[in-house]
Design a protein around this motif. Structure first.
Motif, PDB file in Angstrom:
ATOM      1  N   UNK A 181       0.744  -1.587  -0.028  1.00 54.06           N
ATOM      2  CA  UNK A 181       0.344   0.298  -0.170  1.00 54.06           C
ATOM      3  C   UNK A 181       0.934   1.155  -0.423  1.00 54.06           C
ATOM      4  N   UNK A 182       1.441   1.113   0.959  1.00 56.32           N
ATOM      5  CA  UNK A 182       3.107   2.399   1.285  1.00 56.32           C
ATOM      6  C   UNK A 182       3.372   2.706  -0.336  1.00 56.32           C
ATOM      7  N   UNK A 183       3.948   1.677  -1.041  1.00 56.09           N
ATOM      8  CA  UNK A 183       4.813   1.301  -2.516  1.00 56.09           C
ATOM      9  C   UNK A 183       4.028   2.407  -3.478  1.00 56.09           C
ATOM     10  N   UNK A 184       2.578   2.213  -3.074  1.00 51.68           N
ATOM     11  CA  UNK A 184       1.411   2.367  -4.028  1.00 51.68           C
ATOM     12  C   UNK A 184       0.977   3.933  -3.917  1.00 51.68           C
ATOM     13  N   UNK A 185       1.490   4.142  -3.054  1.00 50.29           N
ATOM     14  CA  UNK A 185       0.882   5.520  -2.940  1.00 50.29           C
ATOM     15  C   UNK A 185       2.127   6.659  -3.501  1.00 50.29           C
ATOM     16  N   UNK A 186       3.464   5.807  -3.110  1.00 51.49           N
ATOM     17  CA  UNK A 186       4.288   6.168  -3.533  1.00 51.49           C
ATOM     18  C   UNK A 186       4.802   6.764  -5.179  1.00 51.49           C
ATOM     19  N   UNK A 187       4.386   5.729  -5.545  1.00 51.86           N
ATOM     20  CA  UNK A 187       4.481   4.755  -7.358  1.00 51.86           C
ATOM     21  C   UNK A 187       3.393   6.270  -7.777  1.00 51.86           C
ATOM     22  N   UNK A 188       2.049   6.502  -7.297  1.00 46.93           N
ATOM     23  CA  UNK A 188       1.111   6.653  -7.963  1.00 46.93           C
ATOM     24  C   UNK A 188       1.639   8.764  -7.475  1.00 46.93           C
ATOM     25  N   UNK A 189       1.997   8.827  -6.281  1.00 48.23           N
ATOM     26  CA  UNK A 189       2.837  10.483  -6.459  1.00 48.23           C
ATOM     27  C   UNK A 189       4.145  10.336  -7.893  1.00 48.23           C
ATOM     28  N   UNK A 190       5.000   9.089  -7.868  1.00 48.44           N
ATOM     29  CA  UNK A 190       6.251   9.207  -8.913  1.00 48.44           C
ATOM     30  C   UNK A 190       5.207   9.313 -10.197  1.00 48.44           C
ATOM     31  N   UNK A 191       4.185   8.751 -10.233  1.00 45.70           N
ATOM     32  CA  UNK A 191       4.416   9.084 -11.947  1.00 45.70           C
ATOM     33  C   UNK A 191       2.945   9.848 -12.479  1.00 45.70           C
ATOM     34  N   UNK A 192       2.353  10.605 -11.244  1.00 46.14           N
ATOM     35  CA  UNK A 192       2.477  12.292 -11.372  1.00 46.14           C
ATOM     36  C   UNK A 192       3.648  13.097 -11.779  1.00 46.14           C
ATOM     37  N   UNK A 193       4.155  12.427 -11.106  1.00 53.58           N
ATOM     38  CA  UNK A 193       5.842  13.993 -11.091  1.00 53.58           C
ATOM     39  C   UNK A 193       6.439  13.757 -12.608  1.00 53.58           C
ATOM     40  N   UNK A 194       6.343  12.404 -13.054  1.00 52.17           N
ATOM     41  CA  UNK A 194       6.654  11.990 -14.247  1.00 52.17           C
ATOM     42  C   UNK A 194       6.510  13.551 -15.926  1.00 52.17           C
ATOM     43  N   UNK A 195       5.189  13.147 -15.686  1.00 52.96           N
ATOM     44  CA  UNK A 195       4.684  14.381 -15.662  1.00 52.96           C
ATOM     45  C   UNK A 195       5.003  15.922 -15.422  1.00 52.96           C
ATOM     46  N   UNK A 196       4.897  16.415 -14.191  1.00 53.92           N
ATOM     47  CA  UNK A 196       5.870  17.503 -14.558  1.00 53.92           C
ATOM     48  C   UNK A 196       6.956  17.617 -15.033  1.00 53.92           C
ATOM     49  N   UNK A 197       8.034  16.486 -14.321  1.00 57.35           N
ATOM     50  CA  UNK A 197       9.428  16.712 -14.419  1.00 57.35           C
ATOM     51  C   UNK A 197       9.611  16.237 -15.862  1.00 57.35           C
ATOM     52  N   UNK A 198       8.287  16.030 -16.944  1.00 60.35           N
ATOM     53  CA  UNK A 198       8.968  16.080 -18.211  1.00 60.35           C
ATOM     54  C   UNK A 198       8.203  17.399 -19.149  1.00 60.35           C
ATOM     55  N   UNK A 199       7.547  17.701 -18.414  1.00 62.48           N
ATOM     56  CA  UNK A 199       7.449  18.723 -18.406  1.00 62.48           C
ATOM     57  C   UNK A 199       8.599  20.224 -18.235  1.00 62.48           C
ATOM     58  N   UNK A 200       9.355  20.494 -17.013  1.00 65.33           N
ATOM     59  CA  UNK A 200      10.453  21.138 -16.749  1.00 65.33           C
ATOM     60  C   UNK A 200      11.635  20.594 -17.367  1.00 65.33           C
ATOM     61  N   UNK A 201      11.615  19.685 -17.994  1.00 65.79           N
ATOM     62  CA  UNK A 201      12.929  19.230 -18.715  1.00 65.79           C
ATOM     63  C   UNK A 201      12.704  19.699 -20.343  1.00 65.79           C
ATOM     64  N   UNK A 202      11.070  19.544 -20.503  1.00 65.52           N
ATOM     65  CA  UNK A 202      11.104  20.300 -22.423  1.00 65.52           C
ATOM     66  C   UNK A 202      12.195  19.768 -23.575  1.00 65.52           C
ATOM     67  N   UNK A 203      12.974  18.359 -22.965  1.00 69.51           N
ATOM     68  CA  UNK A 203      13.943  18.259 -23.783  1.00 69.51           C
ATOM     69  C   UNK A 203      14.939  18.288 -24.423  1.00 69.51           C
ATOM     70  N   UNK A 204      15.273  19.259 -22.787  1.00 64.72           N
ATOM     71  CA  UNK A 204      16.607  19.695 -22.845  1.00 64.72           C
ATOM     72  C   UNK A 204      18.055  19.040 -22.680  1.00 64.72           C
ATOM     73  N   UNK A 205      16.888  18.506 -21.759  1.00 64.91           N
ATOM     74  CA  UNK A 205      18.240  17.301 -21.642  1.00 64.91           C
ATOM     75  C   UNK A 205      18.853  16.549 -22.771  1.00 64.91           C
TER      76      UNK A 205
END
Length: 419
Positions: free
Chosen positions: A51-75
Motif C-alpha cells: 500500500x505504501x509502495x503504491x501511494x509513492x508510485x502514484x505520486x511519482x507517476x504524476x511527477x514524471x509528467x511534471x518533470x518531463x514538462x520542466x525538462x522540455x527536451x533540454x536534457x
C-alpha cells in the motif's frame, strides 16, 4: 572485422580516453544506483508494504509528467548544443542560462496545473500530501543540471554527487522509516537530496568553471522552449502509456495493486538505468562522430538481451529474495516487462542516438505520438479489467511498437542519407 577496425581507430585518439573515463564513472554511478536501492528495498517492502509502495508510485507517476514538462527536451537538445559548442565559453553560458530560466518558468506553470488537479480530482486530493512532497524533487532536479555534465563529458561530478545523494537517502530510510505511515518520508528524503546536490553542482558550474549566469530574457526563454518542442513531445508522449498506466492503476485498482506493479517494475527500471549509462556516454560523442553509431547498437542490444533473459528466468527468485510475500504477484509483472527491455534498447539506439543526433526530431516525435496513443487506447481497458497485469502488457506492447517503428524509420533515413 569492420566493427573491430572502427573500435581500433577510436582507441588511437583522445576520444577513447574520454569515453573510457565517462564509462567508468557512470558505471560506478550505476553500481551505486543498484546497490543503495537494493539495500533499502527489502526493508521498505516489509515496513511500508504494498500500500505504501503504491501511494509513492502514484505520486511519482504524476511527477514524471511534471518533470518531463520542466525538462522540455533540454536534457537532449541542450546536451547536443553544448557538446558542439563547448569550446565557446560565451555560447555555453548563453545555452546554460536560457535552459535554467526556461525550466524554472515551466516548473512554476506545472505547479499551478498540479494544484488545480488536486482541487478537482478526488484521487489527487486524497493523496495531496504525498503528491506535494514528491513535487519538491522538481526544483532539486532543475538545480541539478546533469545534462550539462554530460555535455562537457565530466561524468565524475555526476557520479560523486549522485552517490552522495543516495548514501544520505539510504541512511535516512533506516533511521526514520519505522512503520507504514512513514512512507511519505521516502520522497521527502529524495527531494532534499536533489536540492542539496543541486546547490553543489551550481557551485561547480558557476563558481569553479566560470559559466556566467545571464539575466533572464523572455524572448530568449520562448525561443529556447520553441526549439526543443519536438523533443519535448517525443519525451512527453510515452507518458500516455507509461506513467499514465500507473496513475490509472492507482485509480482503478488502488494502492495495493499499484504497489505490486511498482515492486516488479523497480527491477526493470534498474536495468533501464544501466542501459541509460551507455546511452549517456555515447550521446555527446556521437553528436560529434555520428559515423560510430554501429558500435553503440551492438553494445546496447547485447546488454538488453542479456538483461531480458536474466529477468525472465530469475523473476521468482528476485521477488522472494528482495520483496515480501505480499509482492508474490510481482513475478508476472517482471516477466512481462522483461520483454520490453529489448525494445527500449532499440528505441534508444535508433531514436535518441540516431534520429535526434541527426536532427530528425520531427520524425521521432511522430513515431512517439503514434506509439503512445496506441498504448493509451489499449491501456484503459486492459488496466481496468486486468489491473497490474494489464498495465505491464500495455507498457510492453507500446514499447514494442515504438522500438520497431523507430528502427524502420532510422534505417530509411540512413539509407536516404547514404545514397
Amino acid at each position: 572485422m569492420g566493427l573491430i577496425n572502427k573500435v581500433s581507430k577510436i582507441t588511437k585518439n583522445g576520444d577513447a580516453r574520454v569515453l573510457a573515463s565517462n564509462f567508468v564513472w557512470l558505471s560506478a554511478l550505476q553500481v551505486a544506483g543498484y546497490l543503495f536501492p537494493l539495500i533499502t528495498l527489502p526493508y521498505l517492502a516489509r515496513v511500508i508494504g504494498a500500500d505504501g509502495f503504491g501511494k509513492v508510485a502514484f505520486a511519482s507517476a504524476i511527477m514524471v509528467w511534471i518533470q518531463t514538462i520542466a525538462d522540455w527536451g533540454f536534457n537532449l537538445t541542450a546536451t547536443r548544443d553544448v557538446a558542439k559548442n563547448r569550446d565557446d565559453a560565451q555560447k555555453v553560458s548563453e545555452i546554460f542560462s536560457n535552459v535554467l530560466w526556461a525550466r524554472c518558468l515551466l516548473a512554476v506553470v506545472s505547479l499551478a496545473v498540479l494544484i488545480g488537479l488536486i482541487l478537482l480530482v478526488p484521487k489527487f486530493y486524497e493523496n495531496r500530501l504525498v503528491i506535494l512532497v514528491t513535487y519538491l524533487m522538481i526544483p532539486g532536479h532543475i538545480l541539478f543540471p546533469d545534462w550539462f555534465f554530460q555535455a562537457v563529458e565530466k561524468m565524475k561530478y555526476i557520479t560523486i554527487l549522485n552517490v552522495l545523494l543516495k548514501l544520505l537517502f539510504t541512511i535516512a530510510v533506516f533511521v526514520f522509516v519505522k512503520d507504514r505511515e512513514d512512507y511519505i518520508l521516502q520522497p521527502l528524503f529524495t527531494s532534499i537530496g536533489y536540492v542539496f546536490c543541486g546547490v553543489l553542482s551550481l557551485y561547480l558550474i558557476i563558481g569553479k568553471w566560470g559559466v556566467k549566469l545571464q539575466k533572464p530574457s523572455i524572448a530568449r526563454i520562448i525561443t529556447t522552449i520553441k526549439d526543443s518542442t519536438n523533443v519535448f513531445i517525443n519525451n512527453l508522449a510515452p507518458n500516455l502509456y507509461n506513467s499514465l498506466s500507473i496513475v490509472l492503476l492507482g485509480i482503478f485498482g488502488g494502492s495495493g495493486a499499484t504497489g505490486i506493479f511498482d515492486g516488479g517494475n523497480k527491477f526493470i527500471s534498474l536495468c533501464q538505468q544501466f542501459m541509460t549509462v551507455i546511452s549517456r556516454v555515447f550521446f555527446p560523442y556521437l553528436s560529434r562522430q555520428s559515423n560510430r553509431h554501429k558500435i553503440l547498437v551492438v553494445i546496447n542490444m547485447t546488454v538488453a538481451i542479456v538483461f531480458a533473459l536474466l529477468l525472465f528466468v530469475l523473476a521468482p527468485y528476485i521477488v522472494r529474495l528482495m520483496l515480501s510475500a505480499e509482492f508474490a504477484e510481482s513475478v508476472y509483472v517482471i516477466r512481462i516487462l522483461a520483454i520490453s527491455v529489448i525494445f527500449l534498447a532499440l528505441s534508444d539506439s535508433y531514436g535518441t542516438n540516431y534520429l535526434i543526433i541527426h536532427k530528425r526530431d520531427r520524425e521521432l516525435r511522430n513515431i512517439t505520438i503514434i506509439g503512445s496513443i496506441f498504448g493509451l487506447c489499449i491501456g484503459v481497458p486492459l488496466i481496468y479489467y486486468y489491473g497490474y497485469t494489464g498495465a505491464a502488457v500495455t507498457i510492453t506492447t507500446a514499447r514494442v511498437v515504438l522500438g520497431v517503428l523507430t528502427y524502420v524509420v532510422a534505417k530509411r533515413e540512413k539509407y536516404v542519407e547514404t545514397n
